[in-house]
Design a protein around this motif. Structure first.
Motif, mmCIF file in Angstrom:
data_model
loop_
_atom_site.group_PDB
_atom_site.id
_atom_site.type_symbol
_atom_site.label_atom_id
_atom_site.label_comp_id
_atom_site.label_asym_id
_atom_site.label_seq_id
_atom_site.Cartn_x
_atom_site.Cartn_y
_atom_site.Cartn_z
ATOM 1 N N ARG A 1 58.674 40.134 2.712
ATOM 2 C CA ARG A 1 57.580 39.266 3.158
ATOM 3 C C ARG A 1 56.272 39.549 2.438
ATOM 4 N NH1 ARG A 1 57.384 41.263 8.778
ATOM 5 N NH2 ARG A 1 55.276 40.411 8.701
ATOM 6 N N ALA A 2 56.037 40.796 2.088
ATOM 7 C CA ALA A 2 54.740 41.180 1.519
ATOM 8 C C ALA A 2 54.515 40.505 0.169
ATOM 9 C CB ALA A 2 54.662 42.693 1.369
ATOM 10 N N ARG A 3 53.366 39.872 0.017
ATOM 11 C CA ARG A 3 53.039 39.250 -1.269
ATOM 12 C C ARG A 3 52.682 40.300 -2.313
ATOM 13 N NH1 ARG A 3 49.680 33.640 -0.091
ATOM 14 N NH2 ARG A 3 51.308 32.646 1.173
ATOM 15 N N ASP B 1 42.383 35.597 7.051
ATOM 16 C CA ASP B 1 43.002 35.041 5.852
ATOM 17 C C ASP B 1 44.222 35.833 5.402
ATOM 18 O OD1 ASP B 1 40.930 33.014 5.423
ATOM 19 O OD2 ASP B 1 39.639 34.728 4.974
ATOM 20 N N LEU B 2 44.217 37.134 5.703
ATOM 21 C CA LEU B 2 45.246 38.022 5.163
ATOM 22 C C LEU B 2 45.438 39.194 6.114
ATOM 23 C CD1 LEU B 2 46.971 38.968 2.577
ATOM 24 C CD2 LEU B 2 44.916 40.237 1.921
ATOM 25 N N TYR B 3 46.664 39.656 6.234
ATOM 26 C CA TYR B 3 46.979 40.821 7.068
ATOM 27 C C TYR B 3 47.375 41.976 6.154
ATOM 28 C CZ TYR B 3 50.124 43.671 10.057
ATOM 29 O OH TYR B 3 50.771 44.699 10.712
ATOM 30 N N HIS B 4 46.707 43.128 6.318
ATOM 31 C CA HIS B 4 47.023 44.350 5.570
ATOM 32 C C HIS B 4 47.631 45.364 6.530
ATOM 33 C CE1 HIS B 4 45.487 47.897 2.858
ATOM 34 N NE2 HIS B 4 46.792 47.937 3.078
ATOM 35 N N GLU B 5 48.876 45.734 6.272
ATOM 36 C CA GLU B 5 49.564 46.765 7.051
ATOM 37 C C GLU B 5 49.586 48.048 6.221
ATOM 38 O OE1 GLU B 5 51.126 49.200 9.351
ATOM 39 O OE2 GLU B 5 50.912 47.181 10.176
ATOM 40 N N PRO B 6 48.978 49.146 6.726
ATOM 41 C CA PRO B 6 48.870 50.362 5.911
ATOM 42 C C PRO B 6 50.066 51.312 6.035
ATOM 43 C CG PRO B 6 47.619 50.642 7.909
ATOM 44 C CD PRO B 6 48.205 49.259 7.972
ATOM 45 N N SER B 7 51.185 50.827 6.573
ATOM 46 C CA SER B 7 52.352 51.700 6.710
ATOM 47 C C SER B 7 53.634 50.894 6.559
ATOM 48 C CB SER B 7 52.321 52.440 8.053
ATOM 49 O OG SER B 7 52.483 51.529 9.124
ATOM 50 N N LEU B 8 54.738 51.464 6.989
ATOM 51 C CA LEU B 8 56.070 50.929 6.709
ATOM 52 C C LEU B 8 56.437 49.631 7.418
ATOM 53 C CD1 LEU B 8 58.193 54.192 7.008
ATOM 54 C CD2 LEU B 8 58.033 52.785 4.980
ATOM 55 N N TRP B 9 55.875 49.401 8.594
ATOM 56 C CA TRP B 9 56.442 48.353 9.442
ATOM 57 C C TRP B 9 55.387 47.364 9.929
ATOM 58 C CZ3 TRP B 9 59.046 52.468 13.006
ATOM 59 C CH2 TRP B 9 58.144 53.487 13.286
ATOM 60 N N PRO B 10 55.147 46.328 9.137
ATOM 61 C CA PRO B 10 54.167 45.324 9.539
ATOM 62 C C PRO B 10 54.613 44.553 10.777
ATOM 63 C CG PRO B 10 54.720 45.147 7.205
ATOM 64 C CD PRO B 10 55.711 46.065 7.815
ATOM 65 N N LEU B 11 53.639 44.095 11.526
ATOM 66 C CA LEU B 11 53.896 43.172 12.617
ATOM 67 C C LEU B 11 54.107 41.773 12.034
ATOM 68 C CD1 LEU B 11 51.044 44.606 14.825
ATOM 69 C CD2 LEU B 11 53.491 44.781 15.371
ATOM 70 N N ASP B 12 54.698 40.892 12.835
ATOM 71 C CA ASP B 12 54.893 39.516 12.373
ATOM 72 C C ASP B 12 53.540 38.811 12.294
ATOM 73 O OD1 ASP B 12 57.628 39.848 12.247
ATOM 74 O OD2 ASP B 12 57.958 39.160 14.295
ATOM 75 N N PHE B 13 53.330 38.121 11.183
ATOM 76 C CA PHE B 13 52.057 37.440 10.940
ATOM 77 C C PHE B 13 52.356 36.108 10.268
ATOM 78 C CE2 PHE B 13 48.338 36.771 8.052
ATOM 79 C CZ PHE B 13 47.370 36.603 9.035
ATOM 80 N N PRO B 14 51.734 35.020 10.706
ATOM 81 C CA PRO B 14 52.083 33.705 10.167
ATOM 82 C C PRO B 14 51.514 33.406 8.783
ATOM 83 C CG PRO B 14 50.346 33.493 11.815
ATOM 84 C CD PRO B 14 50.782 34.936 11.834
ATOM 85 N N GLY B 15 50.637 34.252 8.275
ATOM 86 C CA GLY B 15 50.018 34.001 6.984
ATOM 87 C C GLY B 15 50.417 35.030 5.950
#
Length: 377
Positions: A141-143, A91-105
């Motif tokens: 991008r980050a909500r 449902d959701l992607y959490h990136e714990p650092s500076l550079w998230p990967l591409d995620f469609p949601g």
């Protein structure tokens, strides 16, 4: 709610962000509404790796020499990430650092500090270029963006123009292994180092210019010889970027025999060593939080630190503050915490009280609320 968490950082020896991730995940596990899926860089799992990836340090050494190594690694990780998403509905992607990967949601990220902005010289050029390419699009991008401190949240507003309503401050906690311990129980860890529990000073952190280890060395060198003989200075931490900037001072200090470089220590050994220190010296120039400060206070160890960045949020009135460019002031403060037992005890009690305001349970609760906010966006 199924959450994808990027746990690739756990390939490396576990320092700041790695410890954050381990402790946060353990606390999030107590929430029955959450189901966590971990991406490890090479694949997906519901289990965390028990230890760092063997040979990780060799990869870092190789990456320094190969142009574009960080970009190549990210491209490969992106492909593996996408391949896993075909079989793992989240449902959701959490990136714990500076550079998230591409995620469609929907995506949420944790930004721990802005070291890349204030101290770019401490980053390898390849890594810095990848941060510059990724961080601003990621922030857009980050909500929701989590930070460890109000200080970093304010920096994000000023430097990147992030709206306040997209920011959530989730202060870190300390692991249960950090607690006061009888000095008589600590000989096992101190004896091999040739020191006695309660009779050494400690610095903790990666050896890099931002941590300002040179100031600690200068202040220590100003102490009377008799004090240095009685209270050796132990330095625990991995070698970082641009360690050569203070190599001469470090080598001179090591040659005296009164300063010992311990390198990276495992979790339990570091906790025991911290509990046996007379004080923690933390002269860092810039921190998004300063986890060793909290861990020292929770261990009943007074902290001498600089009044910079987020550190006053963590130490509050329990810390002993001296400006980061004042070695004479640091020397006087060290002597006072050695010679004035009443002051040492007062700082110890104040630190224990201050630490009670922080917990991984609280951090996890704020994080889970941020997940819900991101999904309701």
């Amino acid at each position: 709610m199924r959450i994808a968490l990027n746990a690739r950082i756990l390939q490396a020896p576990r320092t700041g962000i790695g410890q954050y991730l381990i402790e946060l995940i353990a606390a999030l596990d107590a929430d029955p509404s959450l189901e966590l899926e971990f991406f490890h860089g090479w694949g997906w799992s519901r289990q965390l790796p028990p230890a760092a990836l063997p040979g990780y340090s060799r990869w870092v050494a190789w990456a320094k020499q190969v142009p574009g190594a960080y970009r190549i690694r990210r491209l490969l990780e992106q492909r593996r990430f996408e391949r896993g998403l075909r079989h793992t509905a989240v449902d959701l992607y959490h990136e714990p650092s500076l550079w998230p990967l591409d995620f469609p949601g929907p995506m949420l990220m944790t930004l721990h500090d802005l070291t890349h902005v204030h101290y770019p010289q401490t980053q390898p050029a390849d890594r810095l270029a990848e941060i510059a390419r990724c961080v601003e699009p990621a922030l857009e991008r980050a909500r929701v963006i989590l930070t460890d401190s109000q200080f970093v949240a304010d920096e994000l507003q000023r430097h990147y123009g992030v709206a306040r309503e997209r920011l959530k401050v989730a202060p870190l906690g300390y692991a249960q292994r950090f607690h006061p311990r009888p000095l008589a129980d600590l000989g096992r860890v101190t004896a091999p180092l040739g020191v006695r529990p309660g009779s050494y000073l400690l610095c903790v952190g990666t050896l890099e210019p931002r941590k300002n280890l040179a100031l600690a060395l200068r202040a220590y060198a100003l102490l009377p010889e008799a004090v240095r003989r009685r209270y050796p200075l132990l330095i625990a931490g991995m070698a970082g970027w641009r360690r050569d900037d203070f190599a001469a001072e470090l080598q001179a200090a090591l040659a005296s025999g009164q300063v010992r470089l311990l390198g990276y220590l495992d979790d339990e050994r570091l906790a025991e060593l911290l509990a046996g220190a007379r004080m923690l010296l933390f002269p860092s120039l810039y921190e998004g939080f300063g986890l060793p400060v909290l861990e020292a206070m929770a261990s009943g160890v007074p902290v001498l630190l600089s009044p910079s960045s987020a550190l006053p949020e963590v130490a509050g009135t329990a810390g002993t503050y001296v400006e980061a460019g004042d070695p004479e002031g640091w020397c006087r403060a060290i002597l006072r915490l050695i010679e004035d037992q009443a002051e040492w005890q007062a700082r110890r009690v104040a630190g224990l009280e201050q630490a009670q305001g922080f917990s991984w349970k609280r951090c996890a609760g704020i994080t889970a609320a941020a997940y819900r906010q991101a999904l309701e966006h």
